[in-house]
Motif scaffolding. Structure first.
Motif, PDB file in Angstrom:
ATOM      1  N   ASP A 179       0.834  -1.209   0.000  1.00  0.00           N
ATOM      2  CA  ASP A 179       0.000   0.000   0.000  1.00  0.00           C
ATOM      3  C   ASP A 179       0.863   1.252   0.000  1.00  0.00           C
ATOM      4  O   ASP A 179       0.379   2.333  -0.314  1.00  0.00           O
ATOM      5  CB  ASP A 179      -0.914  -0.004   1.228  1.00  0.00           C
ATOM      6  CG  ASP A 179      -1.953  -1.110   1.144  1.00  0.00           C
ATOM      7  OD1 ASP A 179      -2.787  -1.059   0.227  1.00  0.00           O
ATOM      8  OD2 ASP A 179      -1.895  -2.031   1.984  1.00  0.00           O
ATOM      9  N   MET A 180       2.111   1.107   0.375  1.00  0.00           N
ATOM     10  CA  MET A 180       3.091   2.179   0.212  1.00  0.00           C
ATOM     11  C   MET A 180       4.414   1.547  -0.196  1.00  0.00           C
ATOM     12  O   MET A 180       4.935   0.676   0.517  1.00  0.00           O
ATOM     13  CB  MET A 180       3.292   2.985   1.502  1.00  0.00           C
ATOM     14  CG  MET A 180       4.156   4.235   1.301  1.00  0.00           C
ATOM     15  SD  MET A 180       4.857   4.921   2.816  1.00  0.00           S
ATOM     16  CE  MET A 180       6.427   4.044   2.892  1.00  0.00           C
ATOM     17  N   ALA A 181       4.926   1.926  -1.323  1.00  0.00           N
ATOM     18  CA  ALA A 181       6.182   1.382  -1.830  1.00  0.00           C
ATOM     19  C   ALA A 181       7.183   2.512  -2.021  1.00  0.00           C
ATOM     20  O   ALA A 181       6.847   3.548  -2.610  1.00  0.00           O
ATOM     21  CB  ALA A 181       5.966   0.651  -3.155  1.00  0.00           C
ATOM     22  N   GLN A 182       8.380   2.302  -1.506  1.00  0.00           N
ATOM     23  CA  GLN A 182       9.449   3.285  -1.643  1.00  0.00           C
ATOM     24  C   GLN A 182      10.502   2.773  -2.612  1.00  0.00           C
ATOM     25  O   GLN A 182      11.031   1.677  -2.454  1.00  0.00           O
ATOM     26  CB  GLN A 182      10.092   3.571  -0.294  1.00  0.00           C
ATOM     27  CG  GLN A 182      11.285   4.518  -0.351  1.00  0.00           C
ATOM     28  CD  GLN A 182      10.898   5.901  -0.839  1.00  0.00           C
ATOM     29  OE1 GLN A 182       9.962   6.514  -0.319  1.00  0.00           O
ATOM     30  NE2 GLN A 182      11.585   6.403  -1.852  1.00  0.00           N
ATOM     31  N   LEU A 183      10.810   3.564  -3.641  1.00  0.00           N
ATOM     32  CA  LEU A 183      11.878   3.234  -4.584  1.00  0.00           C
ATOM     33  C   LEU A 183      13.201   3.782  -4.065  1.00  0.00           C
ATOM     34  O   LEU A 183      13.222   4.733  -3.261  1.00  0.00           O
ATOM     35  CB  LEU A 183      11.590   3.834  -5.958  1.00  0.00           C
ATOM     36  CG  LEU A 183      10.954   2.923  -7.004  1.00  0.00           C
ATOM     37  CD1 LEU A 183       9.613   2.403  -6.522  1.00  0.00           C
ATOM     38  CD2 LEU A 183      10.784   3.672  -8.331  1.00  0.00           C
ATOM     39  N   PRO A 184      14.315   3.228  -4.517  1.00  0.00           N
ATOM     40  CA  PRO A 184      15.614   3.815  -4.134  1.00  0.00           C
ATOM     41  C   PRO A 184      15.730   5.260  -4.625  1.00  0.00           C
ATOM     42  O   PRO A 184      15.262   5.595  -5.723  1.00  0.00           O
ATOM     43  CB  PRO A 184      16.632   2.921  -4.848  1.00  0.00           C
ATOM     44  CG  PRO A 184      15.916   1.647  -5.136  1.00  0.00           C
ATOM     45  CD  PRO A 184      14.480   2.032  -5.346  1.00  0.00           C
ATOM     46  N   ARG A 298      21.272  -5.026 -16.592  1.00  0.00           N
ATOM     47  CA  ARG A 298      20.385  -4.969 -15.435  1.00  0.00           C
ATOM     48  C   ARG A 298      20.491  -3.569 -14.847  1.00  0.00           C
ATOM     49  O   ARG A 298      21.556  -3.137 -14.426  1.00  0.00           O
ATOM     50  CB  ARG A 298      20.772  -6.031 -14.410  1.00  0.00           C
ATOM     51  CG  ARG A 298      20.645  -7.455 -14.936  1.00  0.00           C
ATOM     52  CD  ARG A 298      21.009  -8.482 -13.873  1.00  0.00           C
ATOM     53  NE  ARG A 298      19.980  -8.555 -12.857  1.00  0.00           N
ATOM     54  CZ  ARG A 298      20.110  -9.257 -11.717  1.00  0.00           C
ATOM     55  NH1 ARG A 298      21.222  -9.906 -11.476  1.00  0.00           N
ATOM     56  NH2 ARG A 298      19.135  -9.286 -10.840  1.00  0.00           N
ATOM     57  N   GLU A 299      19.375  -2.860 -14.854  1.00  0.00           N
ATOM     58  CA  GLU A 299      19.348  -1.475 -14.395  1.00  0.00           C
ATOM     59  C   GLU A 299      18.516  -1.376 -13.120  1.00  0.00           C
ATOM     60  O   GLU A 299      17.472  -2.014 -12.997  1.00  0.00           O
ATOM     61  CB  GLU A 299      18.739  -0.570 -15.467  1.00  0.00           C
ATOM     62  CG  GLU A 299      19.555  -0.471 -16.731  1.00  0.00           C
ATOM     63  CD  GLU A 299      18.908   0.444 -17.751  1.00  0.00           C
ATOM     64  OE1 GLU A 299      19.638   1.040 -18.543  1.00  0.00           O
ATOM     65  OE2 GLU A 299      17.668   0.557 -17.766  1.00  0.00           O
ATOM     66  N   ARG A 300      18.971  -0.532 -12.217  1.00  0.00           N
ATOM     67  CA  ARG A 300      18.210  -0.287 -10.990  1.00  0.00           C
ATOM     68  C   ARG A 300      17.196   0.825 -11.272  1.00  0.00           C
ATOM     69  O   ARG A 300      17.570   1.927 -11.688  1.00  0.00           O
ATOM     70  CB  ARG A 300      19.159   0.102  -9.863  1.00  0.00           C
ATOM     71  CG  ARG A 300      18.467   0.469  -8.578  1.00  0.00           C
ATOM     72  CD  ARG A 300      19.442   0.548  -7.416  1.00  0.00           C
ATOM     73  NE  ARG A 300      19.669  -0.770  -6.828  1.00  0.00           N
ATOM     74  CZ  ARG A 300      20.763  -1.480  -6.971  1.00  0.00           C
ATOM     75  NH1 ARG A 300      21.765  -1.018  -7.711  1.00  0.00           N
ATOM     76  NH2 ARG A 300      20.902  -2.668  -6.412  1.00  0.00           N
ATOM     77  N   VAL A 301      15.935   0.524 -11.063  1.00  0.00           N
ATOM     78  CA  VAL A 301      14.886   1.533 -11.248  1.00  0.00           C
ATOM     79  C   VAL A 301      14.878   2.397  -9.997  1.00  0.00           C
ATOM     80  O   VAL A 301      14.428   1.969  -8.926  1.00  0.00           O
ATOM     81  CB  VAL A 301      13.516   0.875 -11.479  1.00  0.00           C
ATOM     82  CG1 VAL A 301      12.440   1.952 -11.636  1.00  0.00           C
ATOM     83  CG2 VAL A 301      13.558  -0.005 -12.720  1.00  0.00           C
ATOM     84  N   ALA A 302      15.386   3.607 -10.122  1.00  0.00           N
ATOM     85  CA  ALA A 302      15.554   4.490  -8.971  1.00  0.00           C
ATOM     86  C   ALA A 302      15.265   5.925  -9.384  1.00  0.00           C
ATOM     87  O   ALA A 302      15.244   6.265 -10.568  1.00  0.00           O
ATOM     88  CB  ALA A 302      16.976   4.377  -8.417  1.00  0.00           C
ATOM     89  N   VAL A 303      15.041   6.759  -8.375  1.00  0.00           N
ATOM     90  CA  VAL A 303      14.874   8.199  -8.582  1.00  0.00           C
ATOM     91  C   VAL A 303      16.222   8.853  -8.301  1.00  0.00           C
ATOM     92  O   VAL A 303      16.846   8.580  -7.270  1.00  0.00           O
ATOM     93  CB  VAL A 303      13.800   8.772  -7.646  1.00  0.00           C
ATOM     94  CG1 VAL A 303      13.696  10.286  -7.820  1.00  0.00           C
ATOM     95  CG2 VAL A 303      12.459   8.112  -7.912  1.00  0.00           C
ATOM     96  N   ARG A 304      16.648   9.685  -9.216  1.00  0.00           N
ATOM     97  CA  ARG A 304      17.935  10.354  -9.040  1.00  0.00           C
ATOM     98  C   ARG A 304      17.737  11.861  -9.028  1.00  0.00           C
ATOM     99  O   ARG A 304      16.853  12.373  -9.710  1.00  0.00           O
ATOM    100  CB  ARG A 304      18.903   9.941 -10.156  1.00  0.00           C
ATOM    101  CG  ARG A 304      19.365   8.492 -10.017  1.00  0.00           C
ATOM    102  CD  ARG A 304      20.111   8.022 -11.245  1.00  0.00           C
ATOM    103  NE  ARG A 304      20.778   6.748 -11.042  1.00  0.00           N
ATOM    104  CZ  ARG A 304      20.197   5.557 -11.165  1.00  0.00           C
ATOM    105  NH1 ARG A 304      18.920   5.492 -11.492  1.00  0.00           N
ATOM    106  NH2 ARG A 304      20.872   4.456 -10.957  1.00  0.00           N
ATOM    107  N   GLU A 305      18.578  12.559  -8.275  1.00  0.00           N
ATOM    108  CA  GLU A 305      18.462  14.012  -8.189  1.00  0.00           C
ATOM    109  C   GLU A 305      19.754  14.610  -7.656  1.00  0.00           C
ATOM    110  O   GLU A 305      20.629  13.901  -7.149  1.00  0.00           O
ATOM    111  CB  GLU A 305      17.279  14.413  -7.302  1.00  0.00           C
ATOM    112  CG  GLU A 305      17.349  13.896  -5.879  1.00  0.00           C
ATOM    113  CD  GLU A 305      16.105  14.270  -5.075  1.00  0.00           C
ATOM    114  OE1 GLU A 305      16.199  15.237  -4.300  1.00  0.00           O
ATOM    115  OE2 GLU A 305      15.064  13.608  -5.221  1.00  0.00           O
ATOM    116  N   ASN A 306      19.837  15.919  -7.793  1.00  0.00           N
ATOM    117  CA  ASN A 306      20.975  16.652  -7.239  1.00  0.00           C
ATOM    118  C   ASN A 306      20.724  16.986  -5.774  1.00  0.00           C
ATOM    119  O   ASN A 306      19.579  17.217  -5.369  1.00  0.00           O
ATOM    120  CB  ASN A 306      21.199  17.955  -8.010  1.00  0.00           C
ATOM    121  CG  ASN A 306      21.908  17.709  -9.328  1.00  0.00           C
ATOM    122  OD1 ASN A 306      22.838  16.926  -9.401  1.00  0.00           O
ATOM    123  ND2 ASN A 306      21.486  18.387 -10.381  1.00  0.00           N
TER     124      ASN A 306
END
Length: 889
Positions: A179-184, A298-306
């Motif tokens: 019900d709540m999922a956190q991505l890297p 194989r890629e890690r599905v993640a959120v990236r930012e500065n």
């Protein structure tokens, strides 16, 4: 001095015992990660197919924005062209007193139906939670019951870089598993030597989101939301809203994201961390612009930012995190929950204590350095500091254990950083360790002061926002959709079909391989690259090309890179046209070559080729030859001339053809102008019939290469100026007075098409080979039937099939072609004629420039030229009289 020694001895015991307790706790916590690894090892890796087979649910992305003008629009535009998902909308929260952000969001709303604006009705900034709550209200207002309702709500920031499969991963796991999922969440790496503070974030987040979050989930403790990369099921977000008067997020908290994860875990909702390594087949471009062989990655599905790169900014941001998770988390979240929840709460809320113990440790290190320095200098005669550590003492033994635990801790950090960012950054995590500690100690001090002032004097805890920047092209290069993703997403091909095609087309991009195979047209090709890169597709004409750069940017470079210089932009950047979207490395190399900043755009492949075939030969040809249509062109308006050029270079037709097609002048007027330039009679030959007897007398290949069409009425049809040597050859073969009939290309094309369908060159060569005994009657008959279905020159077919030798074919051609044969090889050293022909054309086709003078150009042939090669020569030498002969044997 004894008092000082006592104080530091207390600090030493405090630090040593603290390091020991925290270190043992970290080891125990890391053991939970092994449970996660055992579970993960039994699960097969996800593929793109696994994600795409899942029916798409409606997703709403929440983006709170305060002073994000120029940032949030870039993020939304990038997401729009990158995300491999259809059923999603973006809701951006803005404040009424933030004019620049409002302007940017208004532009996004006008440009895209999936962007929605949510306005906070009071001046900002208030808090991120307040902005999110107003976005939630706007989302509910946008829903249409029974027709459009959002199943998944995801939180993101204005500077987030979303992996193309981000929404696919949300859709796969929410609400089916969580019900709540956190991505890297992974910071963008910076050059290590120049960014000690900024790269501390990659050290911390690598360990937190590769190991610690997995340990929390395996333990059954709190898996907090990071505030970005978090997806909620509709049931979960509605539950949170029902608890706080339709406001899902706690307005008074600086870490509302942390509290929602805690609340959902306590109330029995499924909360988890999703670290998906997705397996997909890609074809990455190499430095030379070509493509590598397809490979599975194989890629890690993640959120990236500065993240902040300055010490003060980092301290302020981390102070806000400490207040929200440790102080307000304790105050507003309490200690309810099972043993696993309480254990993870202790780990979260011990942060200020950990950093305080670290500060004590650094004070002890300072004392030891001072004590050592005094002993090594003359100060030892005046001052004496007693050593803190004695061999075999309890304190010394604890320090030895602490050293082992520290070595373990640093090793864990190096391993996690290396997994994501490579070994170089991993090794730099060692010297960055004390830098991160100093930042965290400063943040703890600031957080404690701010929270104490809030509790003692009721001072408000405001939303002190971090200044954001959206990454540039170089940083975005590795995270967007590949061209393969776009082509599959748009339905041009399947991944299986594309993989087979790429195996047969080494060194070609996926889009070019599809174009060459006829599975995509040029519009689809350019639109796919535009979607992948965000670059605009333009059309160009010869006058758009910057002539000053053609000496620096040679045609060989243009062919190799698929790029040509256009006009100078208003910002001082040189606009460059590309057939395929360049990566940042290529644009940097080109910019260095030309000595100017670069602005890229896209053009269709044929448009690029037609312009290139006009501008580069023009440098070699100069203005020696008068344009037979100069008078007609001089009467056109500027607007008509622009339309004419656009049509010519988009369609690849001659000026005469474009004039008639666009109905700027009549075919008769073009015919009269060409007849005058060719010293011929003007005649409409569109209904004339080719004369086989005259064709045989002149030689079929002679007629074909010189575009001379013998007609039944005894005249010779032409549509372009003739080379004097060609005219002399016609007179020699026909022994008499000649009548040439000139027509516009549109009229000439009709009987010429009839002539081409006869394939007289092929038939005459086959007949001559049979008469000379090189071909048997049976082989000649089979070859004649085969030649009707083969588009290439028949002489190459004969040699490839081994039916005759190269010498036999050459001798037969010289007898029937009607072309002269050079007596000896005196061709110039430059077979391309100094740019008249494209680089490598002579080597590929065997057609060489022999002579170029005021009469025209003489080419020497090694075999029957292909129709496409002849067409390219005529486009490059438009308006120039041409003469062809065979090279010396």
């Amino acid at each position: 001095m004894d008092t000082i020694h006592t104080i530091f001895l207390v600090l030493a015991y405090t630090a040593a015992i603290g390091f020991f307790v925290f270190g043992v706790d970290d080891v125990f916590f890391d053991m939970q990660f092994l449970r996660h690894l055992r579970k993960r090892r039994s699960e097969p890796p996800l593929t793109v197919g696994d994600l795409t087979r899942e029916p798409e649910r409606q997703i709403a992305l929440f983006i709170p924005a305060w002073r994000e003008g120029g940032i949030v629009n870039k993020m939304a535009e990038y997401a729009g062209r990158t995300l491999l998902y259809e059923r999603y909308d973006i809701f951006i929260g803005v404040y009424e007193n933030d004019a620049e952000t409002n302007r940017c969001v208004d532009g996004l709303v006008a440009a895209s139906g999936r962007i929605h604006k949510a306005v906070v009705p009071h001046p900002g900034p208030t808090s991120k939670a307040d902005c999110l709550n107003w976005i939630f209200r706007a989302m509910k207002a946008a829903e249409i019951p029974g027709r459009k309702q959002y199943d998944i709500i995801a939180l993101h920031d204005a500077e987030d870089i979303l992996h193309p499969l981000t929404l696919k991963v949300y859709n796969k796991h929410v609400p089916a598993e969580f019900d709540m999922a956190q991505l890297p969440v992974l910071p963008l790496a910076l050059p290590p030597l120049a960014n000690w503070v900024g790269n501390c974030y990659i050290d911390e987040f690598s360990e937190l989101h590769l190991k610690d979050m997995c340990s929390r989930e395996a333990l059954g403790g709190v898996v907090p939301s990071a505030g970005v990369g978090t997806a909620f099921s509709r049931r979960a977000i509605d539950h949170l809203a029902s608890m706080h008067e339709q406001c899902p997020f706690a307005v008074g908290s600086l870490a509302e994201d942390y509290l929602v994860g805690l609340e959902l875990r306590r109330t029995g909702f499924r909360v988890g961390f999703v670290d998906n390594l997705v397996q997909r087949r890609v074809l990455r471009p190499t430095k030379d612009g070509k493509a590598r062989e397809p490979r599975v990655v194989r890629e890690r599905v993640a959120v990236r930012e500065n993240f902040p790169t300055r010490f003060v900014a980092a301290v302020r941001q981390k102070a806000r995190w400490i207040i929200g998770t440790a102080f307000q988390g304790w105050e507003m979240g309490g200690w309810k929950g099972n043993a696993a929840v309480k254990y993870t709460l202790v780990r979260d809320r011990r942060t200020p204590l950990v950093h305080t113990v670290n500060a004590a440790g650094y004070c002890v290190v300072a004392y030891m350095l001072a004590e050592f320095g005094i002993r090594q200098t003359q100060l030892s005669n005046s001052f004496f500091l007693r050593p803190l550590f004695e061999g075999n003492s309890v304190l010394w033994n604890i320090v030895l254990v602490d050293t082992a635990l520290l070595t373990y801790r640093v090793g864990q950090k190096v391993a996690c950083v290396s997994e994501v960012y490579g070994l170089k950054q991993g090794l730099f995590a060692v010297p960055r360790y004390p830098v991160a500690n100093i930042v965290n100690m400063g943040a703890t001090l600031v957080a404690s002061a701010l929270y104490a002032r809030h509790r003692l004097f009721n001072s408000p805890l405001a939303w002190v926002k971090t200044r954001h920047t959206f990454p540039g092209a170089a940083e975005l290069g590795g995270f967007g959709k590949t061209i393969e993703d776009v082509l599959v997403e748009d339905g041009h091909t399947t991944r299986a079909e594309l993989a087979k095609l790429l195996e047969r087309n080494h060194g070609r991009s996926a889009a070019m391989a599809l174009l060459d195979a006829g599975k995509i047209d040029e519009d689809g090709f350019s639109e796919a690259w535009a979607k992948q890169s965000g670059l605009a597709v333009r059309s160009m004409v010869s006058r758009d090309v910057d002539p000053a750069l053609l000496g620096v940017w040679t045609e060989e470079m243009a062919v190799r890179e698929g790029a040509m210089p256009l006009w100078m932009g208003s910002d001082g950047a040189q606009v460059f046209a590309f057939v395929e979207a360049p990566d940042h490395e290529k644009t940097g190399e080109i910019s260095k070559t030309i000595g100017k900043p670069l602005q890229a755009c896209l053009v269709r492949p044929s448009n690029f080729r037609f312009v290139r075939e006009a501008v580069y030969p023009a440098r070699a040809l100069g203005e020696r030859f008068a344009d037979p249509l100069a008078e007609i062109l001089g009467d056109l308006s500027a607007e008509q001339r622009a339309r004419l050029d656009t049509h010519r270079f988009l369609q690849g037709v001659s000026t005469a053809e474009a004039l008639v097609t666009l109905k700027m002048v009549s075919a008769g007027k073009v015919r009269d102008a060409l007849a005058e330039a060719c010293r011929a009679n003007a005649a409409d030959i569109s209904h004339a019939t080719p004369s086989l007897s005259l064709i045989g007398a002149l030689g079929s290949l002679f007629c074909e290469v010189h575009r001379i069409l013998p007609l039944h009425d005894g005249t010779l049809g032409i549509c372009e100026p003739m080379h004097p040597a060609v005219e002399a050859g016609v007179k020699r073969f026909l022994n008499g007075a000649l009548v040439f009939s000139a027509d516009a290309p549109s009229g000439f094309a009709v009987p010429w098409q009839r002539f081409a369908q006869l394939r007289t060159t092929a038939q005459s060569l086959i007949g001559e080979l049979h008469r000379s005994g090189a071909l048997s009657a049976d082989n000649a008959r089979r070859l004649a039937n085969m030649s009707r279905h083969v588009t290439g020159p028949v002489d190459r077919l004969v040699i490839q099939l081994g039916l005759a030798t190269r010498a036999q074919v050459a001798a037969a051609l010289q007898r029937v072609s009607g072309l002269d044969t050079a007596g000896f090889d005196d061709s110039p050293s430059d077979p391309d004629g100094g740019g008249i022909l494209a680089p490598g054309f002579a080597e590929r086709t065997g057609i060489r420039v022999h002579d170029f003078n005021s009469a025209g150009i003489t080419f020497r042939l090694g075999s029957i030229p292909a129709a496409a090669d002849l067409a390219e020569i005529r486009r490059r030498c438009a308006g120039v009289p041409l003469h062809f002969e065979f090279a010396a044997p």
